[in-house]
Scaffold this motif. Structure first.
Motif, PDB file in Angstrom:
ATOM      1  N   ALA A 170     -33.670 -20.485   5.131  1.00  0.00           N
ATOM      2  CA  ALA A 170     -32.894 -19.998   4.268  1.00  0.00           C
ATOM      3  C   ALA A 170     -31.395 -20.006   4.584  1.00  0.00           C
ATOM      4  CB  ALA A 170     -33.215 -18.485   3.700  1.00  0.00           C
ATOM      5  N   VAL A 171     -30.598 -20.043   3.496  1.00  0.00           N
ATOM      6  CA  VAL A 171     -29.133 -19.999   3.710  1.00  0.00           C
ATOM      7  C   VAL A 171     -28.669 -18.862   4.732  1.00  0.00           C
ATOM      8  CG1 VAL A 171     -26.813 -19.842   2.683  1.00  0.00           C
ATOM      9  CG2 VAL A 171     -28.631 -21.048   1.462  1.00  0.00           C
ATOM     10  N   GLY A 172     -28.170 -19.255   5.786  1.00  0.00           N
ATOM     11  CA  GLY A 172     -27.491 -18.257   6.750  1.00  0.00           C
ATOM     12  C   GLY A 172     -28.389 -18.427   8.233  1.00  0.00           C
ATOM     13  N   ASP A 173     -29.694 -18.997   7.887  1.00  0.00           N
ATOM     14  CA  ASP A 173     -30.656 -18.813   9.161  1.00  0.00           C
ATOM     15  C   ASP A 173     -30.009 -19.818  10.119  1.00  0.00           C
ATOM     16  OD1 ASP A 173     -32.328 -17.315   7.978  1.00  0.00           O
ATOM     17  OD2 ASP A 173     -33.947 -19.066   7.543  1.00  0.00           O
ATOM     18  N   SER A 174     -30.027 -19.502  11.374  1.00  0.00           N
ATOM     19  CA  SER A 174     -29.841 -20.137  12.657  1.00  0.00           C
ATOM     20  C   SER A 174     -30.742 -20.920  13.068  1.00  0.00           C
ATOM     21  CB  SER A 174     -29.358 -19.140  13.800  1.00  0.00           C
ATOM     22  OG  SER A 174     -28.425 -18.217  13.533  1.00  0.00           O
ATOM     23  N   VAL A 175     -30.445 -22.379  13.434  1.00  0.00           N
ATOM     24  CA  VAL A 175     -31.390 -23.417  13.818  1.00  0.00           C
ATOM     25  C   VAL A 175     -30.956 -24.108  15.071  1.00  0.00           C
ATOM     26  CG1 VAL A 175     -32.373 -23.254  11.530  1.00  0.00           C
ATOM     27  CG2 VAL A 175     -30.436 -24.988  11.921  1.00  0.00           C
ATOM     28  N   ARG A 176     -31.988 -24.827  15.588  1.00  0.00           N
ATOM     29  CA  ARG A 176     -31.701 -25.903  16.804  1.00  0.00           C
ATOM     30  C   ARG A 176     -32.166 -26.974  16.308  1.00  0.00           C
ATOM     31  NH1 ARG A 176     -33.257 -23.425  20.933  1.00  0.00           N
ATOM     32  NH2 ARG A 176     -31.355 -22.843  21.849  1.00  0.00           N
ATOM     33  N   ILE A 177     -31.424 -28.024  16.376  1.00  0.00           N
ATOM     34  CA  ILE A 177     -32.005 -29.682  16.136  1.00  0.00           C
ATOM     35  C   ILE A 177     -32.718 -30.070  17.281  1.00  0.00           C
ATOM     36  CG2 ILE A 177     -31.412 -32.006  15.751  1.00  0.00           C
ATOM     37  CD1 ILE A 177     -30.397 -29.725  13.494  1.00  0.00           C
ATOM     38  N   LEU A 178     -33.960 -30.516  17.032  1.00  0.00           N
ATOM     39  CA  LEU A 178     -34.819 -30.914  18.214  1.00  0.00           C
ATOM     40  C   LEU A 178     -34.403 -32.130  18.642  1.00  0.00           C
ATOM     41  CD1 LEU A 178     -38.193 -30.151  16.113  1.00  0.00           C
ATOM     42  CD2 LEU A 178     -37.466 -28.939  18.229  1.00  0.00           C
ATOM     43  N   PRO A 179     -34.823 -32.299  20.043  1.00  0.00           N
ATOM     44  CA  PRO A 179     -34.392 -33.671  20.699  1.00  0.00           C
ATOM     45  C   PRO A 179     -35.184 -34.721  20.000  1.00  0.00           C
ATOM     46  CG  PRO A 179     -35.898 -32.306  22.114  1.00  0.00           C
ATOM     47  CD  PRO A 179     -35.615 -31.554  20.905  1.00  0.00           C
ATOM     48  N   GLU A 180     -34.832 -35.860  20.043  1.00  0.00           N
ATOM     49  CA  GLU A 180     -35.547 -37.166  19.780  1.00  0.00           C
ATOM     50  C   GLU A 180     -37.067 -37.113  20.428  1.00  0.00           C
ATOM     51  OE1 GLU A 180     -35.188 -41.998  19.732  1.00  0.00           O
ATOM     52  OE2 GLU A 180     -33.448 -40.879  19.871  1.00  0.00           O
ATOM     53  N   ARG A 181     -37.790 -37.335  19.489  1.00  0.00           N
ATOM     54  CA  ARG A 181     -39.213 -37.365  20.146  1.00  0.00           C
ATOM     55  C   ARG A 181     -40.018 -38.675  20.136  1.00  0.00           C
ATOM     56  NH1 ARG A 181     -41.666 -32.611  16.619  1.00  0.00           N
ATOM     57  NH2 ARG A 181     -40.516 -33.697  15.180  1.00  0.00           N
ATOM     58  N   GLU A 182     -40.541 -39.080  20.804  1.00  0.00           N
ATOM     59  CA  GLU A 182     -41.383 -40.302  20.564  1.00  0.00           C
ATOM     60  C   GLU A 182     -42.655 -40.028  19.751  1.00  0.00           C
ATOM     61  OE1 GLU A 182     -42.070 -42.117  24.579  1.00  0.00           O
ATOM     62  OE2 GLU A 182     -39.913 -42.089  24.772  1.00  0.00           O
ATOM     63  N   ARG A 183     -42.536 -39.816  18.563  1.00  0.00           N
ATOM     64  CA  ARG A 183     -43.771 -39.167  17.890  1.00  0.00           C
ATOM     65  C   ARG A 183     -44.399 -40.360  17.296  1.00  0.00           C
ATOM     66  NH1 ARG A 183     -40.996 -35.837  13.219  1.00  0.00           N
ATOM     67  NH2 ARG A 183     -39.188 -37.421  13.769  1.00  0.00           N
ATOM     68  N   LEU A 184     -43.990 -41.615  17.246  1.00  0.00           N
ATOM     69  CA  LEU A 184     -44.653 -42.953  16.797  1.00  0.00           C
ATOM     70  C   LEU A 184     -44.217 -43.994  17.892  1.00  0.00           C
ATOM     71  CD1 LEU A 184     -44.178 -42.769  12.895  1.00  0.00           C
ATOM     72  CD2 LEU A 184     -46.157 -42.067  14.322  1.00  0.00           C
TER      73      LEU A 184
END
Length: 250
Positions: free
Chosen positions: A119-133
């Motif tokens: 929700a607006v106001g939440d603190s988040v971190r961007i995940l590192p690039e993953r070799e998901r595919l």
């Protein structure tokens, strides 16, 4: 400088590779999974489903890092997987599930989109690039300079088709899209503007993870101190004419 279509797989005569060790151990026995990969390529070829040229094209299309780090038969497997998905021999969803790339997603009330976790106001971190595919080069919409950075949600735009799947003409559940605000001083080392200057980036939910509010507060304080130091350094350092201004700011 040579111009043309040569790519990372065309390594013959490259000077920067002259010192690399050459594997001359041709007598090394292939493992069971490697023999399986070789056999499956033979089956596909015998049925007219895949040619050697298709196999080579897939290997050549691998991400440069994967091309350098994958083993011989890992490249074969990746090329074969990509070919089977592109030609419809194997459903993309089935392959992603078999490889463990399909995550349990809680759906929204509409049933066709992932439930919004932030929700607006939440603190988040961007995940590192993953070799998901790893069997193909991914289509990534998240700029590299924000990977692993901490920011705050400023807007939830709703749910939209996942561009990482749309790029390959595939479908899946819609993903929530947010605007995340990052302090400039957190993204760009040596930034000497205002400590409150920020950059807004739109990011899809699969790239976000929650962090405690304290984590963002600590980062904001580190940025404030770092930016003030950079500004003080810039104000007292006036380079002379023709002087190289490239220097580190501590």
């Amino acid at each position: 400088e040579r111009l043309g279509w040569s790519m990372h797989h065309d390594v013959g005569g490259k000077e920067d590779l002259m010192g690399e060790r050459i594997d001359l151990d041709e007598a090394k026995a292939a493992s069971y999974w490697e023999r399986q990969v070789h056999a499956l390529v033979g089956v596909l070829a015998s049925q007219g489903k895949m040619s050697v040229d298709c196999l080579r094209r897939g290997v050549e299309s691998l991400d440069p890092y994967l091309y350098r780090t994958m083993s011989y038969y890992e490249k074969w497997a990746a090329s074969m997987a990509d070919h089977c998905v592109r030609t419809g021999l194997v459903p993309a969803e089935a392959l992603r599930s078999a490889m463990g790339y399909v995550e349990d997603v809680e759906l929204s009330s509409s049933g066709d989109a992932a439930r919004a976790r932030f929700a607006v106001g939440d603190s988040v971190r961007i995940l590192p690039e993953r070799e998901r595919l790893a069997y193909r080069r991914p289509h990534i919409r998240v700029p590299g300079y924000i990977h692993e950075s901490v920011g705050r949600v400023t807007k939830h735009h709703g749910a939209f088709p996942d561009p990482e799947l749309l790029a390959y003409n595939e479908s899946g559940v819609k993903q929530p899209l947010y605007t995340i605000r990052f302090l400039q001083g957190s993204l760009f080392w040596g930034y000497a503007g205002s400590p409150s200057d920020a950059t807004d980036v739109e990011v899809y939910q699969p790239w976000l993870e929650p962090v405690p509010p304290e984590a963002l507060e600590e980062e904001e304080e580190r940025v404030r101190v770092r930016v003030l130091r950079a500004r003080a350094h810039a104000e007292r350092y006036v380079p002379g004419p023709g002087h190289d201004t490239r220097h580190d700011v501590e």
